[in-house]
Scaffold this motif. Sequence first.
Motif, short mmCIF file in Angstrom:
data_model
loop_
_atom_site.label_atom_id
_atom_site.label_comp_id
_atom_site.label_asym_id
_atom_site.label_seq_id
_atom_site.Cartn_x
_atom_site.Cartn_y
_atom_site.Cartn_z
N MET A 54 0.70 -1.25 0.08
CA MET A 54 0.23 0.09 0.01
C MET A 54 0.76 1.39 0.00
N GLU A 58 0.32 4.21 1.29
CA GLU A 58 -0.26 5.26 2.12
C GLU A 58 0.47 6.18 2.75
N CYS A 60 6.02 -1.44 6.94
CA CYS A 60 5.06 -1.39 5.85
C CYS A 60 5.15 -0.06 4.86
N THR A 94 4.35 -2.39 1.56
CA THR A 94 3.36 -3.69 1.76
C THR A 94 2.66 -3.65 2.90
N ASP A 95 1.37 -4.27 2.85
CA ASP A 95 0.42 -3.99 3.88
C ASP A 95 0.69 -4.79 4.98
N GLU A 96 0.24 -4.44 6.12
CA GLU A 96 0.57 -4.69 7.60
C GLU A 96 0.36 -6.45 7.64
#
Lengths: 224, 224, 273
Positions: free
Chosen positions: A1, A3, A37, A42-44
């Motif tokens: 992700m 984010e 992350c 990468t996502d959690e």
Amino acid sequence: MTEVQNDEFSLSRDELPAALEAVLFASGDPVSIDRICEITGTDEKVVTEVLNTLSDTYKHDHHRGLTVRRLENDYVMCTKPEMKTILERFFRPRSRPPMSQATYETLAVVAYNQPVTRAQVESVRGVSSDSIIARLLERGWIQECGTLDAPGRPVLFETTQQFLMEFGIESATEMPAMDLMMYSTIRDLEESLETAAGTRDVRQVSIDSLADANDQKQTDCDEG
Amino acid sequence: MTEVQNDEFSLSRDELPAALEAVLFASGDPVSIDRICEITGTDEKVVTEVLNTLSDTYKHDHHRGLTVRRLENDYVMCTKPEMKTILERFFRPRSRPPMSQATYETLAVVAYNQPVTRAQVESVRGVSSDSIIARLLERGWIQECGTLDAPGRPVLFETTQQFLMEFGIESATEMPAMDLMMYSTIRDLEESLETAAGTRDVRQVSIDSLADANDQKQTDCDEG
Amino acid sequence: MGSHRIFDLKIDRFEGPMDLLFHLIEKNDIDIYDIPISEITDQYLDFLGEMSELDMEIASEFLVMAATLIHIKSKMLLPGPRGGRLTEECDDPREELVIRLLQYRRCKVLAKDLRERYSYYSDCVYKLPTLPRTIGINVLSIPQEFDPEGYNRAVMAVCARNEMRFADISSKITHLLKREKISIRDKMKAVWQKLIEKGRVFFHELFPSAETEPAEKVAGFLAVLELLRSNRISADQERPFDVILLSKKEERSRKESRMYLKEPHKVRKEQQI
């Protein structure tokens, strides 16, 4: 992700183990999952999975001298406890003054009831604990964490990350609730601890095993 | 068995990989083969073989982010060169939040009064500034510069070169004079008001100070 | 059970009253949910008694526990509700003690676990952070957006606040000065002067009730306490509410001062006025 960092960077799952190993090694200090992350894109969920696999791999491979340990929401790399002997030969063995029973008792009350006030600690132990609390603060095992919204606004204490590191505990907030434990259970536990004292294999009989009373095998999952 | 030399200690070949991994990790710096032989109680041939195998294993396993490298007669554990991208992301500085008014204030008070103690900063700002001072220290804008020769030996702070560079102030001495920014002014004001009112805390009044009425300032030395 | 000898036990072997109580319970193999409170209380008191016979200092916590036990024991002796269930109000008087004992036991077990864990895990070695430049990474420091306006505003804000502060303080103090003319400092001076002249003086001579304002008397009394505290004078009073004799202490009689410090009751007497 994507984010946090506004870029397209993202590691594949296959690239993650090596990357995480390198990052944890270079960091030395604990690294938060969020940060991992962020930098891996990468996502959690995936990161946690890979970290747990990494941790397991280290643990079960007796050709590895390192381990990855979780400390609440951080991960850190360190030597396995079994490497103590060789490391003492490499470094000078550390001589530490033995800690008193009272110190461990006070620490136990803080660890299992945090956040706690002095008065709460004293009510469990039945004796004044001021000097011991001071020593624990000095040791870096506990810290102040605000005040209780009650008359006199007493200071609250909690355990530190240092505590988790030195006692091989993953999470203070997830420590088993002991409040409902019956006397006979406590007694059994104590006896098993006593028996284990000789074998030095704490993993078999530690409080971890109580986290899930139905699953005594749970203990095997503890670090090692 | 605590003496490293001349003892019977010897690791089996099977125990060596984990031990060497732990030692190289814990050391951080390169470790000589001689030292490794000494602490493992193993001869050079075996140690070299195991280290080379270790190095090969690391190298060929693309799930590993670490490697063991040989430098002359030393071995060192480090991250693989391929890990540079992720490590750059890890070490990339994160954006800093804009400074608060309180931070500017504290910085300005230090700049005006350097070298200055925490208590003096607090006295000028009228509010506790400890956490802000810690943040300024961490960011490298102020630094410790000795202690004040007064009870408790409070630490003195001054602004850093970095502060001057980042803030584009030619020299700390070029700041416009500002009486109400100065600790000396604040102290004089407080003193004269208290003396005038006779409301000085009676605990600070000693017979000695009464005996010599001219020496009224006596009680104010503790600027802690 | 009640006649157990516990001469071999020393009070400093116990972490506190809970620890001692637990020892007694374990030793007698007592069911913690049904403690024979009378016997345990007797044993506990016996133990404290022996300790005091041996001239050992007994911490107040041990005495508090003794009082608690006696209290529970007396409650147990009172007739309870008959033939009915215990209501919320009529809990077993031992309940709280049992809860505390369980809590303490838990604490002891956990403490033991922590001790084991510490000896196992505390020697794990953590690595120092790698310096980025040693692996060829240059870390650019993010320049902090410095806002000269913000800096100047901060300087002005501090100055403005200080101007207000002192304007405020000085008006308050002026007000105080008008209202309250009594200064403890002046009173200290007055008492001290009088003692230099006369050596000893009664408090009521300095501040005769008839012509002294209560506030002034209080200030005078605080001045006396302050002088006592600095160990320059002594004060004697036979019994509460009696007259107080103040006397100047001689410079040289440091021994006397030390004795004085050891007899704080003299000061306490003063405070009973």
